[in-house]
Design a protein around this motif. Structure first.
Motif, PDB file in Angstrom:
ATOM      1  N   ILE A 155       1.176  -1.664   0.017  1.00  0.00           N
ATOM      2  CA  ILE A 155      -0.610   0.039   0.378  1.00  0.00           C
ATOM      3  C   ILE A 155       1.139   1.410   0.001  1.00  0.00           C
ATOM      4  O   ILE A 155       0.165   2.017  -1.399  1.00  0.00           O
ATOM      5  CB  ILE A 155      -1.341   0.207   1.376  1.00  0.00           C
ATOM      6  N   PRO A 156       1.724   1.469   0.829  1.00  0.00           N
ATOM      7  CA  PRO A 156       2.580   2.605   0.873  1.00  0.00           C
ATOM      8  C   PRO A 156       3.178   3.148  -0.129  1.00  0.00           C
ATOM      9  O   PRO A 156       3.530   3.964  -0.879  1.00  0.00           O
ATOM     10  CB  PRO A 156       4.591   2.431   2.140  1.00  0.00           C
ATOM     11  N   GLU A 157       3.955   1.455  -1.566  1.00  0.00           N
ATOM     12  CA  GLU A 157       4.782   1.726  -2.633  1.00  0.00           C
ATOM     13  C   GLU A 157       2.989   1.972  -3.590  1.00  0.00           C
ATOM     14  O   GLU A 157       3.643   3.337  -4.364  1.00  0.00           O
ATOM     15  CB  GLU A 157       4.987   0.720  -2.864  1.00  0.00           C
ATOM     16  N   ILE A 158       2.436   2.061  -3.650  1.00  0.00           N
ATOM     17  CA  ILE A 158       0.708   2.566  -4.629  1.00  0.00           C
ATOM     18  C   ILE A 158       0.717   3.964  -3.768  1.00  0.00           C
ATOM     19  O   ILE A 158       0.581   4.505  -4.974  1.00  0.00           O
ATOM     20  CB  ILE A 158      -0.399   0.726  -4.139  1.00  0.00           C
ATOM     21  N   ILE A 159       0.570   3.904  -3.071  1.00  0.00           N
ATOM     22  CA  ILE A 159       0.238   5.648  -2.764  1.00  0.00           C
ATOM     23  C   ILE A 159       1.811   6.342  -3.064  1.00  0.00           C
ATOM     24  O   ILE A 159       0.810   7.617  -3.869  1.00  0.00           O
ATOM     25  CB  ILE A 159      -0.264   5.661  -0.922  1.00  0.00           C
ATOM     26  N   ALA A 160       2.571   6.239  -2.991  1.00  0.00           N
ATOM     27  CA  ALA A 160       3.919   6.782  -3.475  1.00  0.00           C
ATOM     28  C   ALA A 160       3.786   6.888  -4.977  1.00  0.00           C
ATOM     29  O   ALA A 160       4.047   8.020  -6.109  1.00  0.00           O
ATOM     30  CB  ALA A 160       4.727   6.493  -3.085  1.00  0.00           C
ATOM     31  N   ALA A 161       3.374   5.792  -5.437  1.00  0.00           N
ATOM     32  CA  ALA A 161       3.017   5.862  -7.487  1.00  0.00           C
ATOM     33  C   ALA A 161       2.253   6.806  -7.794  1.00  0.00           C
ATOM     34  O   ALA A 161       2.160   6.541  -8.957  1.00  0.00           O
ATOM     35  CB  ALA A 161       3.491   4.085  -8.037  1.00  0.00           C
ATOM     36  N   ASN A 162       1.148   7.206  -6.892  1.00  0.00           N
ATOM     37  CA  ASN A 162      -0.121   7.731  -7.062  1.00  0.00           C
ATOM     38  C   ASN A 162      -0.296   8.974  -6.279  1.00  0.00           C
ATOM     39  O   ASN A 162      -1.399   9.054  -6.093  1.00  0.00           O
ATOM     40  CB  ASN A 162      -1.081   7.069  -7.501  1.00  0.00           C
ATOM     41  N   PRO A 163       0.436   9.559  -6.443  1.00  0.00           N
ATOM     42  CA  PRO A 163       0.544  10.969  -5.987  1.00  0.00           C
ATOM     43  C   PRO A 163      -0.762  11.398  -6.410  1.00  0.00           C
ATOM     44  O   PRO A 163      -1.412  11.795  -7.318  1.00  0.00           O
ATOM     45  CB  PRO A 163       1.550  12.271  -6.301  1.00  0.00           C
ATOM     46  N   TYR A 164      -1.565  12.195  -5.588  1.00  0.00           N
ATOM     47  CA  TYR A 164      -2.848  12.630  -5.655  1.00  0.00           C
ATOM     48  C   TYR A 164      -3.433  13.653  -4.436  1.00  0.00           C
ATOM     49  O   TYR A 164      -3.652  13.619  -3.440  1.00  0.00           O
ATOM     50  CB  TYR A 164      -4.232  11.551  -5.815  1.00  0.00           C
ATOM     51  N   GLU A 165      -3.820  14.794  -5.574  1.00  0.00           N
ATOM     52  CA  GLU A 165      -3.988  16.358  -4.464  1.00  0.00           C
ATOM     53  C   GLU A 165      -5.340  16.174  -3.899  1.00  0.00           C
ATOM     54  O   GLU A 165      -5.620  17.070  -2.966  1.00  0.00           O
ATOM     55  CB  GLU A 165      -3.626  17.503  -4.821  1.00  0.00           C
ATOM     56  N   PHE A 166      -6.599  15.332  -4.662  1.00  0.00           N
ATOM     57  CA  PHE A 166      -8.137  15.091  -4.271  1.00  0.00           C
ATOM     58  C   PHE A 166      -8.264  14.813  -2.609  1.00  0.00           C
ATOM     59  O   PHE A 166      -9.669  15.072  -2.281  1.00  0.00           O
ATOM     60  CB  PHE A 166      -8.813  15.600  -5.032  1.00  0.00           C
ATOM     61  N   TYR A 167      -7.988  13.916  -1.988  1.00  0.00           N
ATOM     62  CA  TYR A 167      -8.199  13.017  -1.202  1.00  0.00           C
ATOM     63  C   TYR A 167      -7.132  12.713  -0.616  1.00  0.00           C
ATOM     64  O   TYR A 167      -6.269  11.752  -1.717  1.00  0.00           O
ATOM     65  CB  TYR A 167      -9.019  12.011  -1.810  1.00  0.00           C
ATOM     66  N   ASP A 168      -6.563  11.959   0.241  1.00  0.00           N
ATOM     67  CA  ASP A 168      -5.906  10.953   1.357  1.00  0.00           C
ATOM     68  C   ASP A 168      -6.194   9.552   0.477  1.00  0.00           C
ATOM     69  O   ASP A 168      -7.066   8.818   1.276  1.00  0.00           O
ATOM     70  CB  ASP A 168      -6.235  11.598   2.727  1.00  0.00           C
ATOM     71  N   LEU A 169      -5.724   8.440  -0.031  1.00  0.00           N
ATOM     72  CA  LEU A 169      -5.649   7.882  -0.019  1.00  0.00           C
ATOM     73  C   LEU A 169      -4.849   7.130   0.829  1.00  0.00           C
ATOM     74  O   LEU A 169      -5.788   5.423   0.963  1.00  0.00           O
ATOM     75  CB  LEU A 169      -4.005   7.738  -1.421  1.00  0.00           C
ATOM     76  N   GLN A 170      -3.938   8.007   1.974  1.00  0.00           N
ATOM     77  CA  GLN A 170      -4.278   6.131   3.176  1.00  0.00           C
ATOM     78  C   GLN A 170      -5.825   5.980   3.880  1.00  0.00           C
ATOM     79  O   GLN A 170      -6.025   5.024   3.977  1.00  0.00           O
ATOM     80  CB  GLN A 170      -2.854   6.270   3.857  1.00  0.00           C
ATOM     81  N   LYS A 171      -6.570   7.184   4.059  1.00  0.00           N
ATOM     82  CA  LYS A 171      -7.658   7.160   4.440  1.00  0.00           C
ATOM     83  C   LYS A 171      -8.397   6.142   3.533  1.00  0.00           C
ATOM     84  O   LYS A 171      -9.221   5.208   3.795  1.00  0.00           O
ATOM     85  CB  LYS A 171      -8.175   8.056   4.568  1.00  0.00           C
ATOM     86  N   TYR A 172      -7.778   6.649   2.260  1.00  0.00           N
ATOM     87  CA  TYR A 172      -9.296   5.571   1.465  1.00  0.00           C
ATOM     88  C   TYR A 172      -8.615   4.139   0.772  1.00  0.00           C
ATOM     89  O   TYR A 172      -9.777   3.533   1.282  1.00  0.00           O
ATOM     90  CB  TYR A 172      -8.455   5.905  -0.229  1.00  0.00           C
ATOM     91  N   TYR A 173      -7.069   3.514   1.079  1.00  0.00           N
ATOM     92  CA  TYR A 173      -7.689   2.695   0.897  1.00  0.00           C
ATOM     93  C   TYR A 173      -7.449   1.875   2.488  1.00  0.00           C
ATOM     94  O   TYR A 173      -7.908   0.197   2.229  1.00  0.00           O
ATOM     95  CB  TYR A 173      -5.759   2.261   0.835  1.00  0.00           C
ATOM     96  N   THR A 174      -7.511   2.184   2.979  1.00  0.00           N
ATOM     97  CA  THR A 174      -7.554   1.774   4.500  1.00  0.00           C
ATOM     98  C   THR A 174      -9.321   1.641   5.427  1.00  0.00           C
ATOM     99  O   THR A 174      -9.355   1.313   6.363  1.00  0.00           O
ATOM    100  CB  THR A 174      -6.512   1.946   5.761  1.00  0.00           C
ATOM    101  N   ASP A 175      -9.664   3.014   4.670  1.00  0.00           N
ATOM    102  CA  ASP A 175     -11.083   2.996   6.226  1.00  0.00           C
ATOM    103  C   ASP A 175     -11.896   3.380   5.399  1.00  0.00           C
ATOM    104  O   ASP A 175     -12.740   3.031   6.014  1.00  0.00           O
ATOM    105  CB  ASP A 175     -10.409   5.137   6.657  1.00  0.00           C
ATOM    106  N   ASN A 176     -11.875   3.694   3.929  1.00  0.00           N
ATOM    107  CA  ASN A 176     -13.073   3.908   3.481  1.00  0.00           C
ATOM    108  C   ASN A 176     -13.495   2.404   2.446  1.00  0.00           C
ATOM    109  O   ASN A 176     -14.715   2.152   2.616  1.00  0.00           O
ATOM    110  CB  ASN A 176     -13.043   5.003   1.998  1.00  0.00           C
TER     111      ASN A 176
END
Length: 249
Positions: free
Chosen positions: A203-224
């Motif tokens: 997951i950290p690698e996926i987040i780093a490879a997909n920088p995204y300004e509109f939403y927190d991807l850590q929250k998206y992948y683990t909470d949402n």
């Protein structure tokens, strides 16, 4: 089979963990990965242009034969973040809803929620590309996927469909599952399941490879997003089919 298995998946941020292993070359000798938006991915499986699809669950009844082949899915235990009804006015003041043209499942879910949860009856209209610009006044819009994150920055009232489903039923929701339109060898299915789950180790690698300004991807992948196709989600699927009137063979 004397060719590669064609696997169709949605090209949204929420699928990145599920397709990570395939994109990194796991099963490259036996799998061809195809990416598109949900309605097209469903059509590929229905028309036989794909053998496996990360299929929106509302499309399952359209298949002559279906086999859920993985322990993973696109689901939620509540707020999903990326499937929302957006409006400039409160829910009771909405007159028209523009339906996302990329989705089947979310459209059906919204219709259930309008009827059973919010108990309102706006006019629902199909849309085409760029319809988000029409979300003004009493015209609301269902927006899904990555575009929903951008819409969150623009619209005052945000009604999250995952949260609304949980409030209505107390159940989890499943938006898409890995489905095959034919029986496949058990060994292939075991390898497929392991490959689909590989991304959760990265997951950290996926987040780093997909920088995204509109939403927190850590929250998206683990909470949402909740990716495990457990019994709670299967119960949610059954309730969805019941409330939508869909028949599953």
């Amino acid at each position: 089979m004397d060719r590669k298995i064609r696997v169709a998946a949605v090209s949204y941020l929420n699928t990145k963990p599920l397709i990570y292993g395939f994109e990194k070359g796991m099963m490259k000798e036996s799998v061809e990965l195809i990416k598109d938006y949900p309605a097209n991915v469903a059509d590929m499986l229905i028309n036989g242009d794909a053998d496996i699809s990360l299929l929106p669950v509302a499309a399952i009844p359209l298949l002559n034969e279906h086999h859920i082949i993985s322990d993973y899915c696109i689901g939620s235990e509540g707020e999903v973040g990326s499937v929302c009804l957006f409006s400039e006015v409160p829910i009771n003041d909405i007159k028209t809803v523009l339906l996302d043209h990329e989705s089947r499942t979310s459209v059906e879910l919204l219709k259930i929620l309008l009827r059973d949860h919010w108990k309102v009856n706006p006019v629902c209209m199909n849309s085409s590309q760029g319809y988000e610009e029409q979300i003004k006044g009493s015209i609301a819009g269902l927006v899904i996927g990555d575009r929903a994150f951008k819409q969150r920055k623009k619209t005052g009232y945000i009604y999250d469909l995952g949260a609304a489903w949980k409030a209505l039923t107390g159940l989890s929701f499943v938006f898409a599952v890995w489905v095959a339109n034919k029986k496949l060898p058990e060994g292939f299915i075991l390898n497929f399941n392991a490959t689909s789950g590989e991304g959760f180790n990265h997951i950290p690698e996926i987040i780093a490879a997909n920088p995204y300004e509109f939403y927190d991807l850590q929250k998206y992948y683990t909470d949402n997003i909740s990716y495990s196709l457990d019994e709670k989600k299967r119960s949610g699927m059954k309730e969805f089919f019941k409330r939508s009137g869909m028949m599953i063979s």
